[in-house]
Scaffold this motif. Structure first.
Motif, PDB file in Angstrom:
ATOM      1  N   LYS A   1       0.833  -1.207   0.000  1.00 20.62           N
ATOM      2  CA  LYS A   1       0.000   0.000   0.000  1.00 20.62           C
ATOM      3  C   LYS A   1       0.866   1.253   0.000  1.00 20.62           C
ATOM      4  O   LYS A   1       0.649   2.189  -0.776  1.00 20.62           O
ATOM      5  CB  LYS A   1      -0.928  -0.019   1.224  1.00 20.62           C
ATOM      6  CG  LYS A   1      -1.922   1.121   1.255  1.00 20.62           C
ATOM      7  CD  LYS A   1      -2.895   0.965   2.390  1.00 20.62           C
ATOM      8  CE  LYS A   1      -2.238   1.449   3.661  1.00 20.62           C
ATOM      9  NZ  LYS A   1      -3.131   1.491   4.823  1.00 20.62           N
ATOM     10  N   ASN A   2       1.905   1.261   0.842  1.00 17.59           N
ATOM     11  CA  ASN A   2       2.811   2.417   0.904  1.00 17.59           C
ATOM     12  C   ASN A   2       3.592   2.588  -0.386  1.00 17.59           C
ATOM     13  O   ASN A   2       3.829   3.713  -0.834  1.00 17.59           O
ATOM     14  CB  ASN A   2       3.756   2.287   2.093  1.00 17.59           C
ATOM     15  CG  ASN A   2       3.052   2.504   3.414  1.00 17.59           C
ATOM     16  OD1 ASN A   2       2.013   3.163   3.490  1.00 17.59           O
ATOM     17  ND2 ASN A   2       3.599   1.930   4.474  1.00 17.59           N
ATOM     18  N   LEU A   3       4.008   1.485  -0.987  1.00 15.51           N
ATOM     19  CA  LEU A   3       4.749   1.570  -2.254  1.00 15.51           C
ATOM     20  C   LEU A   3       3.855   2.114  -3.376  1.00 15.51           C
ATOM     21  O   LEU A   3       4.309   2.912  -4.196  1.00 15.51           O
ATOM     22  CB  LEU A   3       5.320   0.207  -2.637  1.00 15.51           C
ATOM     23  CG  LEU A   3       6.519  -0.253  -1.821  1.00 15.51           C
ATOM     24  CD1 LEU A   3       6.852  -1.712  -2.136  1.00 15.51           C
ATOM     25  CD2 LEU A   3       7.725   0.638  -2.083  1.00 15.51           C
ATOM     26  N   ARG A   4       2.613   1.684  -3.415  1.00 15.76           N
ATOM     27  CA  ARG A   4       1.687   2.201  -4.439  1.00 15.76           C
ATOM     28  C   ARG A   4       1.482   3.709  -4.263  1.00 15.76           C
ATOM     29  O   ARG A   4       1.475   4.468  -5.238  1.00 15.76           O
ATOM     30  CB  ARG A   4       0.340   1.482  -4.355  1.00 15.76           C
ATOM     31  CG  ARG A   4       0.359   0.106  -4.945  1.00 15.76           C
ATOM     32  CD  ARG A   4      -1.056  -0.480  -5.015  1.00 15.76           C
ATOM     33  NE  ARG A   4      -0.967  -1.913  -5.105  1.00 15.76           N
ATOM     34  CZ  ARG A   4      -1.146  -2.753  -4.100  1.00 15.76           C
ATOM     35  NH1 ARG A   4      -1.459  -2.312  -2.898  1.00 15.76           N
ATOM     36  NH2 ARG A   4      -1.034  -4.043  -4.276  1.00 15.76           N
ATOM     37  N   ARG A   5       1.319   4.126  -3.013  1.00 16.92           N
ATOM     38  CA  ARG A   5       1.124   5.547  -2.724  1.00 16.92           C
ATOM     39  C   ARG A   5       2.357   6.342  -3.153  1.00 16.92           C
ATOM     40  O   ARG A   5       2.251   7.396  -3.779  1.00 16.92           O
ATOM     41  CB  ARG A   5       0.862   5.732  -1.226  1.00 16.92           C
ATOM     42  CG  ARG A   5       0.502   7.150  -0.854  1.00 16.92           C
ATOM     43  CD  ARG A   5       0.200   7.302   0.633  1.00 16.92           C
ATOM     44  NE  ARG A   5      -0.860   6.409   1.061  1.00 16.92           N
ATOM     45  CZ  ARG A   5      -0.772   5.609   2.132  1.00 16.92           C
ATOM     46  NH1 ARG A   5       0.307   5.601   2.879  1.00 16.92           N
ATOM     47  NH2 ARG A   5      -1.774   4.832   2.467  1.00 16.92           N
ATOM     48  N   GLU A   6       3.536   5.814  -2.839  1.00 17.23           N
ATOM     49  CA  GLU A   6       4.783   6.492  -3.202  1.00 17.23           C
ATOM     50  C   GLU A   6       4.935   6.569  -4.721  1.00 17.23           C
ATOM     51  O   GLU A   6       5.384   7.570  -5.263  1.00 17.23           O
ATOM     52  CB  GLU A   6       5.965   5.760  -2.572  1.00 17.23           C
ATOM     53  CG  GLU A   6       7.276   6.491  -2.686  1.00 17.23           C
ATOM     54  CD  GLU A   6       7.293   7.804  -1.918  1.00 17.23           C
ATOM     55  OE1 GLU A   6       8.042   8.715  -2.352  1.00 17.23           O
ATOM     56  OE2 GLU A   6       6.598   7.950  -0.901  1.00 17.23           O
ATOM     57  N   ARG A   7       4.548   5.499  -5.412  1.00 17.37           N
ATOM     58  CA  ARG A   7       4.625   5.482  -6.875  1.00 17.37           C
ATOM     59  C   ARG A   7       3.748   6.587  -7.470  1.00 17.37           C
ATOM     60  O   ARG A   7       4.157   7.315  -8.365  1.00 17.37           O
ATOM     61  CB  ARG A   7       4.187   4.132  -7.419  1.00 17.37           C
ATOM     62  CG  ARG A   7       4.348   4.042  -8.935  1.00 17.37           C
ATOM     63  CD  ARG A   7       3.572   2.872  -9.516  1.00 17.37           C
ATOM     64  NE  ARG A   7       3.905   2.637 -10.911  1.00 17.37           N
ATOM     65  CZ  ARG A   7       3.449   3.359 -11.917  1.00 17.37           C
ATOM     66  NH1 ARG A   7       2.670   4.394 -11.718  1.00 17.37           N
ATOM     67  NH2 ARG A   7       3.808   3.070 -13.167  1.00 17.37           N
ATOM     68  N   VAL A   8       2.519   6.700  -6.961  1.00 15.09           N
ATOM     69  CA  VAL A   8       1.593   7.730  -7.451  1.00 15.09           C
ATOM     70  C   VAL A   8       2.177   9.124  -7.222  1.00 15.09           C
ATOM     71  O   VAL A   8       2.148   9.974  -8.120  1.00 15.09           O
ATOM     72  CB  VAL A   8       0.207   7.590  -6.771  1.00 15.09           C
ATOM     73  CG1 VAL A   8      -0.660   8.812  -7.012  1.00 15.09           C
ATOM     74  CG2 VAL A   8      -0.492   6.331  -7.259  1.00 15.09           C
ATOM     75  N   GLN A   9       2.729   9.363  -6.046  1.00 14.96           N
ATOM     76  CA  GLN A   9       3.299  10.674  -5.744  1.00 14.96           C
ATOM     77  C   GLN A   9       4.475  11.004  -6.660  1.00 14.96           C
ATOM     78  O   GLN A   9       4.589  12.118  -7.158  1.00 14.96           O
ATOM     79  CB  GLN A   9       3.731  10.737  -4.282  1.00 14.96           C
ATOM     80  CG  GLN A   9       2.577  10.772  -3.319  1.00 14.96           C
ATOM     81  CD  GLN A   9       3.018  10.698  -1.866  1.00 14.96           C
ATOM     82  OE1 GLN A   9       4.183  10.466  -1.566  1.00 14.96           O
ATOM     83  NE2 GLN A   9       2.074  10.893  -0.957  1.00 14.96           N
ATOM     84  N   ARG A  10       5.338  10.016  -6.878  1.00 11.09           N
ATOM     85  CA  ARG A  10       6.503  10.261  -7.741  1.00 11.09           C
ATOM     86  C   ARG A  10       6.083  10.462  -9.191  1.00 11.09           C
ATOM     87  O   ARG A  10       6.667  11.270  -9.907  1.00 11.09           O
ATOM     88  CB  ARG A  10       7.517   9.130  -7.602  1.00 11.09           C
ATOM     89  CG  ARG A  10       8.198   9.153  -6.248  1.00 11.09           C
ATOM     90  CD  ARG A  10       9.160   8.017  -6.069  1.00 11.09           C
ATOM     91  NE  ARG A  10       9.625   7.986  -4.698  1.00 11.09           N
ATOM     92  CZ  ARG A  10      10.883   7.837  -4.346  1.00 11.09           C
ATOM     93  NH1 ARG A  10      11.817   7.684  -5.248  1.00 11.09           N
ATOM     94  NH2 ARG A  10      11.211   7.817  -3.067  1.00 11.09           N
TER      95      ARG A  10
END
Length: 145
Positions: A63-72
């Motif tokens: 979940k955190n990796l997906r969120r980070e991907r979206v932000q980047r």
């Protein structure tokens, strides 16, 4: 960065086989916290199945990796950055995608259920073969018509 360069970088992120040959980043900052991503993924992948206690940890990491991907990706799409910074973002996004792919492939496996399903499929194929070999399949079809 010029608009066509931005489009090139975005296209590279969304490319179908972008993660092929890509490496998982050693560490990555997620929500301001440094995570040893490569070590975490390899530690989890080393096991045959993910224990129930670890499942929650893996789900939270995904979940955190997906969120980070979206932000980047949003940074890449909207921020006023240089082409070099954009390339660094692309490399990080592809690395995140690679880690997500590795973690997604862990799906829950119940070896006993999988074995029973395989045995049932083998038995069904064997019975079908026997019916065909003994000619009973054709007789059943003719009787129904």
């Amino acid at each position: 960065m010029k608009e066509y360069e931005r489009k090139q970088l975005l296209e590279r992120v969304e490319r179908e086989g972008a993660t092929v040959g890509a490496t998982i980043p050693e560490t990555i900052d997620v929500q301001g916290e440094a995570i040893d991503l490569r070590e975490f993924v390899f530690e989890i992948k080393r096991r045959d199945t993910v224990p129930a206690g670890e499942r929650e940890r893996v789900d939270e990491a995904k979940k955190n990796l997906r969120r980070e991907r979206v932000q980047r990706r949003q940074l890449l799409e909207e921020a006023d950055i240089s082409f070099e910074e954009g390339e660094e973002l692309v490399a990080a996004i592809i690395g995140i995608d690679r880690a997500l792919n590795a973690l997604e492939s862990l799906g829950p496996t119940d070896l006993e259920r999988e074995s029973e399903a395989q045995e049932a499929a083998d038995q069904k194929r064997w019975m079908s073969f026997l019916k065909q070999a003994l000619g009973r399949e054709d007789a059943n079809k003719r009787g129904r018509l």
